[in-house]
Design an enzyme around this catalytic site. Sequence first.
Site, PDB file in Angstrom:
ATOM      1  N   SER D  21      54.951  59.943 108.878  1.00  7.93           N
ATOM      2  CA  SER D  21      56.243  59.002 108.313  1.00  7.93           C
ATOM      3  C   SER D  21      56.654  59.827 106.963  1.00  7.93           C
ATOM      4  O   SER D  21      56.196  60.199 106.213  1.00  7.93           O
ATOM      5  CB  SER D  21      55.464  57.613 107.976  1.00  7.93           C
ATOM      6  OG  SER D  21      56.375  56.974 107.229  1.00  7.93           O
ATOM      7  N   ILE D  71      59.295  60.539  96.399  1.00  6.38           N
ATOM      8  CA  ILE D  71      60.532  59.995  96.977  1.00  6.38           C
ATOM      9  C   ILE D  71      60.694  58.518  96.533  1.00  6.38           C
ATOM     10  O   ILE D  71      61.848  58.302  96.243  1.00  6.38           O
ATOM     11  CB  ILE D  71      60.530  59.947  98.612  1.00  6.38           C
ATOM     12  CG1 ILE D  71      60.299  61.581  99.136  1.00  6.38           C
ATOM     13  CG2 ILE D  71      62.005  59.543  98.972  1.00  6.38           C
ATOM     14  CD1 ILE D  71      61.060  62.655  98.881  1.00  6.38           C
ATOM     15  N   ASN D  99      56.601  52.576 110.079  1.00  5.69           N
ATOM     16  CA  ASN D  99      55.689  52.516 108.917  1.00  5.69           C
ATOM     17  C   ASN D  99      56.234  51.490 107.770  1.00  5.69           C
ATOM     18  O   ASN D  99      57.455  51.514 107.485  1.00  5.69           O
ATOM     19  CB  ASN D  99      55.968  54.034 108.466  1.00  5.69           C
ATOM     20  CG  ASN D  99      54.755  54.310 107.069  1.00  5.69           C
ATOM     21  OD1 ASN D  99      55.039  53.851 106.034  1.00  5.69           O
ATOM     22  ND2 ASN D  99      53.710  54.903 107.229  1.00  5.69           N
ATOM     23  N   CYS D 130      50.580  51.940  98.291  1.00  5.53           N
ATOM     24  CA  CYS D 130      51.561  51.412  97.342  1.00  5.53           C
ATOM     25  C   CYS D 130      51.016  50.438  96.305  1.00  5.53           C
ATOM     26  O   CYS D 130      49.898  49.836  96.587  1.00  5.53           O
ATOM     27  CB  CYS D 130      52.621  50.439  98.306  1.00  5.53           C
ATOM     28  SG  CYS D 130      53.095  51.354  99.739  1.00  5.53           S
ATOM     29  N   ASN D 192      47.297  60.265 103.943  1.00  2.36           N
ATOM     30  CA  ASN D 192      48.453  60.332 103.065  1.00  2.36           C
ATOM     31  C   ASN D 192      48.289  61.245 102.276  1.00  2.36           C
ATOM     32  O   ASN D 192      47.174  61.930 102.136  1.00  2.36           O
ATOM     33  CB  ASN D 192      48.402  58.842 102.545  1.00  2.36           C
ATOM     34  CG  ASN D 192      50.115  58.615 102.513  1.00  2.36           C
ATOM     35  OD1 ASN D 192      50.656  59.436 102.104  1.00  2.36           O
ATOM     36  ND2 ASN D 192      50.253  57.377 102.830  1.00  2.36           N
TER      37      ASN D 192
HETATM   38  C1  LIG Z   1      58.514  63.869 101.720  1.00  2.00           C
HETATM   39  C2  LIG Z   1      57.516  63.118 102.098  1.00  2.00           C
HETATM   40  C3  LIG Z   1      57.527  61.580 102.322  1.00  2.00           C
HETATM   41  C4  LIG Z   1      56.546  60.995 102.882  1.00  2.00           C
HETATM   42  N1  LIG Z   1      56.741  59.596 102.993  1.00  2.00           N
HETATM   43  C5  LIG Z   1      55.897  58.675 103.500  1.00  2.00           C
HETATM   44  C6  LIG Z   1      56.011  57.353 103.704  1.00  2.00           C
HETATM   45  O1  LIG Z   1      57.243  56.693 103.561  1.00  2.00           O
HETATM   46  N2  LIG Z   1      54.935  56.511 104.243  1.00  2.00           N
HETATM   47  C7  LIG Z   1      53.744  57.209 104.555  1.00  2.00           C
HETATM   48  O2  LIG Z   1      52.898  56.535 105.029  1.00  2.00           O
HETATM   49  N3  LIG Z   1      53.613  58.528 104.231  1.00  2.00           N
HETATM   50  C8  LIG Z   1      54.468  59.238 103.748  1.00  2.00           C
HETATM   51  N4  LIG Z   1      54.442  60.642 103.603  1.00  2.00           N
HETATM   52  C9  LIG Z   1      52.887  61.205 103.839  1.00  2.00           C
HETATM   53  C10 LIG Z   1      53.086  61.884 105.333  1.00  2.00           C
HETATM   54  O3  LIG Z   1      53.353  60.909 106.307  1.00  2.00           O
HETATM   55  C11 LIG Z   1      51.627  62.423 105.535  1.00  2.00           C
HETATM   56  O4  LIG Z   1      50.756  61.488 105.447  1.00  2.00           O
HETATM   57  C12 LIG Z   1      51.346  63.499 104.639  1.00  2.00           C
HETATM   58  O5  LIG Z   1      52.383  64.332 104.291  1.00  2.00           O
HETATM   59  C13 LIG Z   1      50.213  64.652 105.095  1.00  2.00           C
HETATM   60  O6  LIG Z   1      50.546  65.160 106.010  1.00  2.00           O
HETATM   61  P1  LIG Z   1      51.281  66.537 105.934  1.00  2.00           P
HETATM   62  O7  LIG Z   1      50.382  67.508 105.280  1.00  2.00           O
HETATM   63  O8  LIG Z   1      51.449  67.266 107.748  1.00  2.00           O
HETATM   64  O9  LIG Z   1      52.594  66.575 105.348  1.00  2.00           O
HETATM   65  C14 LIG Z   1      55.432  61.495 103.033  1.00  2.00           C
HETATM   66  C15 LIG Z   1      55.205  62.722 103.019  1.00  2.00           C
HETATM   67  C16 LIG Z   1      56.246  63.642 102.602  1.00  2.00           C
HETATM   68  C17 LIG Z   1      55.888  65.038 102.424  1.00  2.00           C
END
Ligand SMILES: Cc1cc2nc3c(=O)[nH]c(=O)nc-3n(C[C@H](O)[C@H](O)[C@H](O)COP(=O)(O)O)c2cc1C
Lengths: 260, 260, 304, 304
Positions: D21, D71, D99, D130, D192
Site C-alpha cells: 500500500s 506522505i 488499505n 495511525c 509497515n
Molecule cells: C511512499 C510510501 C507510502 C506508503 N504508504 C502506506 C500507506 O498508505 N498505508 C500502509 O499501510 N503502508 C504504507 N506504506 C508502507 C508499505 O506498504 C510497506 O509496508 C513498507 O514500505 C515496507 O515495504 P517495502 O520495504 O517493500 O517498501 C508506504 C510506504 C512507502 C514507501
Amino acid sequence: MLSRARVTEITEITSNHYYLLLEDPQMARESIPGQFLHIRIRESLAPFLRRPFSIAGASPGEGTLKIIFRVAGEGTRILSSVRQGEYLDCLGPLGSGFKPLKGPVFSALVAGGVGVAPLLFLARTLVQEQKKVFLFYGASSLGELIPVRRFLPGEIEIHLATEDGSGGFRGLATALFEEALRNGLKPGEIFACGPRPMLQALAEKNREWDYPMQLSLEERMACGIGACQGCAVKIRKGEETGYRPVCRNGPVFYSHEVVW
Amino acid sequence: MLSRARVTEITEITSNHYYLLLEDPQMARESIPGQFLHIRIRESLAPFLRRPFSIAGASPGEGTLKIIFRVAGEGTRILSSVRQGEYLDCLGPLGSGFKPLKGPVFSALVAGGVGVAPLLFLARTLVQEQKKVFLFYGASSLGELIPVRRFLPGEIEIHLATEDGSGGFRGLATALFEEALRNGLKPGEIFACGPRPMLQALAEKNREWDYPMQLSLEERMACGIGACQGCAVKIRKGEETGYRPVCRNGPVFYSHEVVW
Amino acid sequence: MVNMEANLGPLKLKNPVLTASGTFGFGEEYSSLLELEKLGALVVKGLTLKPRQGNPAPRIVETPAGMLNAIGLQNPGLEFFLSKELPRLKNYQVSVIVNVAGDTENDYVTLARELSGEEGILALELNLSCPNVKKGGILFGTSAQTIDRLVRKVRQACNLPLIVKLSPNVTDIAELARAAENSGADILSLVNTLRGMVIDITTRRPFLGNITGGLSGPAIRPVAVRMVYEVYRAVNIPIIGMGGIVSVEDALQFFMAGASAVAVGTANFIDPYTIPRLISGLHSYLESENLSSMEEIIGLAHMV
Amino acid sequence: MVNMEANLGPLKLKNPVLTASGTFGFGEEYSSLLELEKLGALVVKGLTLKPRQGNPAPRIVETPAGMLNAIGLQNPGLEFFLSKELPRLKNYQVSVIVNVAGDTENDYVTLARELSGEEGILALELNLSCPNVKKGGILFGTSAQTIDRLVRKVRQACNLPLIVKLSPNVTDIAELARAAENSGADILSLVNTLRGMVIDITTRRPFLGNITGGLSGPAIRPVAVRMVYEVYRAVNIPIIGMGGIVSVEDALQFFMAGASAVAVGTANFIDPYTIPRLISGLHSYLESENLSSMEEIIGLAHMV
Ligand SMILES: Cc1cc2nc3c(=O)[nH]c(=O)nc-3n(C[C@H](O)[C@H](O)[C@H](O)COP(=O)(O)O)c2cc1C
Ligand SMILES: Cc1cc2nc3c(=O)[nH]c(=O)nc-3n(C[C@H](O)[C@H](O)[C@H](O)COP(=O)(O)OP(=O)(O)OC[C@H]3O[C@@H](n4cnc5c(N)ncnc54)[C@H](O)[C@@H]3O)c2cc1C
Ligand SMILES: Cc1cc2nc3c(=O)[nH]c(=O)nc-3n(C[C@H](O)[C@H](O)[C@H](O)COP(=O)(O)OP(=O)(O)OC[C@H]3O[C@@H](n4cnc5c(N)ncnc54)[C@H](O)[C@@H]3O)c2cc1C
Ligand SMILES: Cc1cc2nc3c(=O)[nH]c(=O)nc-3n(C[C@H](O)[C@H](O)[C@H](O)COP(=O)(O)O)c2cc1C
Ligand code: FES
Ligand code: FES
C-alpha cells in the site's frame, strides 16, 4: 596494515576465476602462505563488508601479491571488473599462515575449487625448502579447473580431478588423494583448503591416518583482525573447546583442533 | 517507458559539469522540453533511488537525448564515471513539460546553475517556432558557467552573470534579467529553472509583473511517475490548494500556482 | 581555538568519539593500526561475570548497508579482564569504559561492585539487551520496571559514572529512557542493535547459528537518529548516540539530534581509521563553522 | 505443473505477489508500464474517510539501502475512490484490496462498512500505524488493547476478508499479532515502515517536513523477516510478508519465514517491473526445485 594496493594485472583465467596482481612492496615482503587480504571491493555501502581472499603468491622482489578468486556473488563480480591501474583498499596480510615442518618431508597439498589459491603460495615455499610436493586438486568440471601449472614450479607433481570426469580423475580431490595413499604415497605433512565438507571429511579420515594435517578454513568475516569474534569456529585445545576467530587464530588450524 | 539507453558520449564540460549523450530513438522522439529522465545510476543498492535529470536536448533524427549534469553528491559522482558504450536504465520521458504560447512572442529564459539544462532544449524549440529568445544565465563563478553557446542556435541572445563577477555581469541571473526589463525588454513569456530561492524570488516579483511565467521545480523523488506522492509540492488551483507531484503534474508549473 | 572535549555529566572525555562495545574487542587488535590514545574512549566488549563461549557459527551475515551479528557475548569473564586486559590497557593513555551484561540482576550488581574499585576504569555501561533469566528470558531493556529495578541496584553498588545502554527494539524508547534517568543513570547510550534475521534459501534455515541476530550499520541510522531525538526531549542527562555512523556528516546528525558524544561500531570493520577520521573531521567542522565546541550544535535540530 | 495460487484463508489470489500500500497509488500510474492483471493483488494507497492533503514537503529522503517517507496519507477520500478510482480499476482484471486508515475507531468502522458493500473489492487491509486521536495520538497498532477493540468493531462492520497490517515499531510483535487474530483478523500483513529521521546538517533541522518518516526498503528486510518468523510461530492465520523485497531470493526468505504471500513496496520505485519479475522468478524457482506450489516452502525455516 591498511594499504591502497595498485592493480597491476587482472586476468580471467577460467570462465569464472580471475587472477589479480597487486603491487604493494611492504605487504609483499610481510606475507607468508596461508595468510589473506581483507579487501574493500569499492568505496560504497554496497557491497558493505570487506571480502577475504587468500594470498596465492607474493614476490618481495617485485613487490607484488597474487590473488586468485572465483566469482561467487556480488562482491566478487564487481571485483572482476576492477581495472589495471586502479587501487584497492586492502587490510593485511592477516591471519596466522601455514606452519610447515622442518626438514625434507614429502608434502601433500589437497585442494578443492578455489581453495587451491593459498596452496599455490605454500607450494612455492615448500619447494624452496627443497621439499617434494604433491598437489591433489579437484574442481567440478574441466572448465572450472584453474590452470595451476602456470602458477607453480615445475618440480611439483600435480594430480587433477573433476567431479564430472571432464578432466583428470573422475571424482573428488580427496578421493584422488586417498588413492595415492593407497598406492603408497607417504606424506610427512598434509595441507588442505577447500569447501567445508571436504575439509571435514579429511579431518575425520585423519583421526585414523594421524598425519600432521593443516586446514585453511573459511568463515564469514567482519573486522578480519580478531576484534569482533564474528568469524569464530569451535576449536579444541587439549581438553578444552572454545570459539576462536578464523581471521586471527586461523585461517589455518590443525585438523584435530577443529570441532565440526 | 523504461529503457536501457546507450551512452554515446560523456564529456566533462566544466570542472564539475558533464554532458551525457544517450541513444534511445523512441525516447528521443517522445521527449518535449521540460520533461526529465529518471535514471538508475547503477545496478546496486547504493545509490538506492533513481536520480532525475532534465532532458537538455533531444534529436529524433539521430535518436539521441542530451543530459547536462552537475556533480552534486554520490550518485552524480558515479554517473560521471560512466563510459561510452555502457547502458543506463532510464525511465522517461517523464513530467509535463513547458507550454509555450502560440505566436511570435519574445521568450525570456532565466536559468540559475545547472537549471539551464531544460532551458537549452526549450530554447531550440522556441527558435524553431520563430520566436526571439533571450537567455539570462548565471552561475557562482566563471569556472561554473556551462559553455551554453555550444548547445544553442546562434539566434539566441545570451546574457551571462556570475555571482563573484569572474565572468559577465556581477550578480544573479535574476538581477541581470531585471536589469533587462528595466532597459525595456518586454517578454511575452518567461521560463525559469534554478535553485528554489531564485524561482521563489521570480514568482514573487511576477505577482506584480504578471507575465505568463513557467517554473521548473525540483523535489526529492522516489517513483518519478506520480504513484508515491513523495515529490509533492503545494499548488494553488483557483481557490484551492493541495499537494501535487512534481514528477507528474510538474516539474513545470505556472509561477502563480506554486505555494512557497 | 576549538575545544573538542565531551561533557557527559560526571564523565569528561578528550573528544566525543567512542568505540561502540563489541566492535573493538579490548582494543588490542586495533592497537597496531591506530593510536588508542586518540579515542574519546574505548568501550570494551560486553563483559560478563564468568567467561562465555558465545554462539555457534555462523555468527555474522552481511545485509543491505549493514550486518547481523549474534556473537553471544563471547568474552573471557571478569577475572581475566581484571588480571590481563585491564593492566594491558593501562599502558595506553586511553579512557576505558566497561560494558557489562548479565542474566540476573545480581550478575550486574556484582560486576558493578567489582569494577567500581578498579583503577583505570572511567565508567560503566550497562548493556540491557540481555535475556533476564529470572523473568523468563524477557530482555532487561524492554520494560520500564525491569530497567528501574536494575539501574537502582547497580547505582547503589558502584560509584563510577553509570551509562545505561538502551535497546531500540521497543515501542516507546522515551519512556524507558526516563525510567533509566529516574533510577540513577548518569548517561544514556543508544542504540544497540535491531533484532533481525536472514534465511539461507539454499538450506531453507535461518542463516545464523543463533537464528536471530542484531542489525547494525548505516541501515539502522535513521532509526537511531530518531530515537536519540526522542530521548533528548524526554530526559535531562547526556546521550551517547550511535547506530550506523560512518562519516562526519552522520556523526553531526547525532549531535544535532541531541547526542553529546557518538560511538562508532560497524564502521570500524570497513575502515579501521573511522574514529580518528571522525575526530579530525569534527575538528575541521567546528573550525570552518566558527564554533568553539561541539556543545554549540548539540540538540540544534530541536530548535524551531 | 506449478500452481502459483496464494491461499490466504478466505482470500485466494492468482499469485502471491502483491503491491504494498502507498507505493503503487491506485494503479493508474503503473498501468502504462505493466499489466495490472498480472499482479497477485493491487493494494491501493491508504484511504481515509475524507480527502487528506498529506504532509508538507520534503516528504522523502534517501537513506542507506532504503528511504524515509512522510506522505501523510495524502488521498482523495472514500467518496472519490468509490466514484472514480474503483470504477476505473474494474476495467482491469486485477484483485483490489483497499488499505484504510483513520484517526478514530469510527473512521475505520465507517470505511469498513462503506467498502464492504462494494463490488470489485476483494479484501480490506487495516493500516494501524495511525495516531489514535482519542488516545492522545498513540498509534492504534502499538497496544494489544487498541488492536483488539478496533479489529472487533471493524470485523462486525464488514464481511470482506480482513487483513490487519502490523507496525514493526513495537517491543513484542507476536503479542500484537495474537491480539489481531483473536479479535477476528483473517490475515496479517507485516511490516509497515520503521520510524526514523534524517537531519539536514546544513539547515541543522530535521530534513522531512513532518520531522520523522517511515523507513522502508532493503535496509529493514532483516527486521521484517524476523518479525514474520516470530508471528508465524504465534498465530494460525496466513501472513503477507513485506519489507525490503527486491529479488526472488528476498521473497523466498519471507515464504520460508512463514509468509503465504509477499508484497513489494519501495522496490517498485527502482524497478517498476519488480512484481512481474518476482512472479516469473518464483515460478521458475518452483519448477527448478520440483515443487508443485509455494505452499511447500511456507514456514520451512521453522523445521529443525
Ligand atoms: C511512499 C510510501 C507510502 C506508503 N504508504 C502506506 C500507506 O498508505 N498505508 C500502509 O499501510 N503502508 C504504507 N506504506 C508502507 C508499505 O506498504 C510497506 O509496508 C513498507 O514500505 C515496507 O515495504 P517495502 O520495504 O517493500 O517498501 C508506504 C510506504 C512507502 C514507501
Ligand atoms: C580466509 C579466507 C580466504 C579466502 N580466500 C579466497 C580466495 O583465495 N579466492 C576466492 O575466490 N575466495 C576466497 N575466499 C572466499 C571469498 O571470501 C568469498 O567468495 C567472497 O567473500 C564472496 O563475496 P561475494 O560478495 O562475491 O559473495 P556473496 O555471497 O554475495 O557475499 C555475501 C557475504 O558472504 C561472505 N561470504 C560469501 N562466501 C564466503 C566464503 N566462502 N567465505 C567467507 N565469506 C563468504 C562475503 O564475504 C560477504 O560478506 C576466502 C574466504 C576466507 C574466509
Ligand atoms: C525534475 C528534476 C530535474 C533535474 N534536472 C537536473 C539536471 O538536468 N542536471 C542536474 O545536474 N541536476 C538535475 N536535477 C537535480 C539532480 O536530480 C540531483 O542533483 C541529483 O539527484 C543528485 O544526486 P546525487 O546522488 O549526486 O546527490 P545526493 O545529494 O547524494 O543525493 C541524495 C538524494 O537526494 C536527491 N537529491 C539531491 N539533490 C536533489 C535535487 N536538487 N533535486 C532533486 N533531488 C535531489 C537525490 O536524487 C537522492 O535521492 C534535477 C532534479 C529534478 C527533480
Ligand atoms: C559484532 C558486534 C558486537 C557487539 N557487541 C556488543 C556488546 O557486547 N555489548 C553492547 O552493548 N553492544 C554490542 N554491540 C552493539 C554496538 O555496540 C552498537 O550499539 C551497534 O552496533 C550500533 O552501532 P553501529 O551501527 O555503529 O555498529 C555489538 C555490535 C556488533 C556489530
Ligand atoms: S572477523 Fe572479526 S574476529 Fe574475525
Ligand atoms: S516521485 Fe513518486 S509521486 Fe513523484
